[in-house]
Design an enzyme around this catalytic site. Sequence first.
Site, short mmCIF file in Angstrom:
data_model
loop_
_atom_site.label_atom_id
_atom_site.label_comp_id
_atom_site.label_asym_id
_atom_site.label_seq_id
_atom_site.Cartn_x
_atom_site.Cartn_y
_atom_site.Cartn_z
N ARG A 42 0.60 -1.32 -0.01
CA ARG A 42 -0.10 -0.37 0.18
C ARG A 42 0.99 1.28 0.17
NH1 ARG A 42 -3.34 3.13 4.10
NH2 ARG A 42 -5.38 3.39 3.16
N ILE A 68 -7.14 8.35 -0.30
CA ILE A 68 -6.67 6.43 -0.41
C ILE A 68 -7.76 5.37 0.36
CG2 ILE A 68 -5.22 6.57 0.39
CD1 ILE A 68 -4.39 3.95 -0.66
N SER A 69 -8.76 4.59 0.13
CA SER A 69 -9.51 4.15 1.12
C SER A 69 -8.82 3.44 1.66
CB SER A 69 -10.84 3.01 0.21
OG SER A 69 -12.31 4.03 -0.75
N GLN A 70 -9.52 3.61 3.53
CA GLN A 70 -8.74 2.66 4.78
C GLN A 70 -9.18 1.50 4.28
OE1 GLN A 70 -12.68 3.72 7.10
NE2 GLN A 70 -11.36 2.39 8.24
N PRO A 71 -7.81 0.24 4.28
CA PRO A 71 -7.12 -0.88 3.48
C PRO A 71 -8.47 -1.66 4.16
CG PRO A 71 -5.93 -0.35 5.15
CD PRO A 71 -6.71 0.78 4.94
#
Length: 222
Positions: A42, A68-71
């Site tokens: 990431r 960027i979206s959280q994992p």
Amino acid sequence: MPAVADLVAARAVERAAMIERTIIRRGVADPRVLAAMLAVPREIFVRPGNEDRAYADDALPILAGQTISQPYIVAWMIEQARIVPGAKVLEIGTGSGYAAAVLAQVAGSVYSIERHGKLARQAAERIQRLGGANVQIRHGDGTQGWAEQAPFDAILVAAASPAIPAPLLAQLAIGGTLVMPVGAGVFHQHLVRWTRTGLDAFDQARLGAVAFVPLIEGAIVP
């Protein structure tokens, strides 16, 4: 430039800890999704200077005022899409390219659309760096889908709208799933999964509260 194997290995311990701490403990259990999250570094998808925050379960700023979206959200959405090996997947909202890179590990082919040209180009470069030959990225209006590649076995939309764009439903294969946040305003969104059961028939499941940027029709940015 580091080799792909070196990129993957560089923060493997942090990545594994993140998966255990923020993904498995919150209920994501699909082994293919977990393996895909472990395989994708990431840190190469975040803005320079944010590498040390790459494995916190946070949304981080990227270009064009996007995030960027959280994992966890990435893993959860992919699991809920029920992607089988060899599936053809459409993603709306490429962003940094991180979710597309993860999808490339679980699907047969990935088609991703991003309305911001800078983000689309940057994402394509990053995924090419990782060897993602099964990913194609288009700069365009995601609400119109990718008709010439339809039908899709799964469609994931990384932006919220009060209603599903009709072209996306039309491009979903019978038996396929569409996962998208639905709602007006950041504080009134739910992740919803549609499963196409017939030509004009869909089953719907409401999965939980989320907060995404709005889906904007027609607004393509160079």
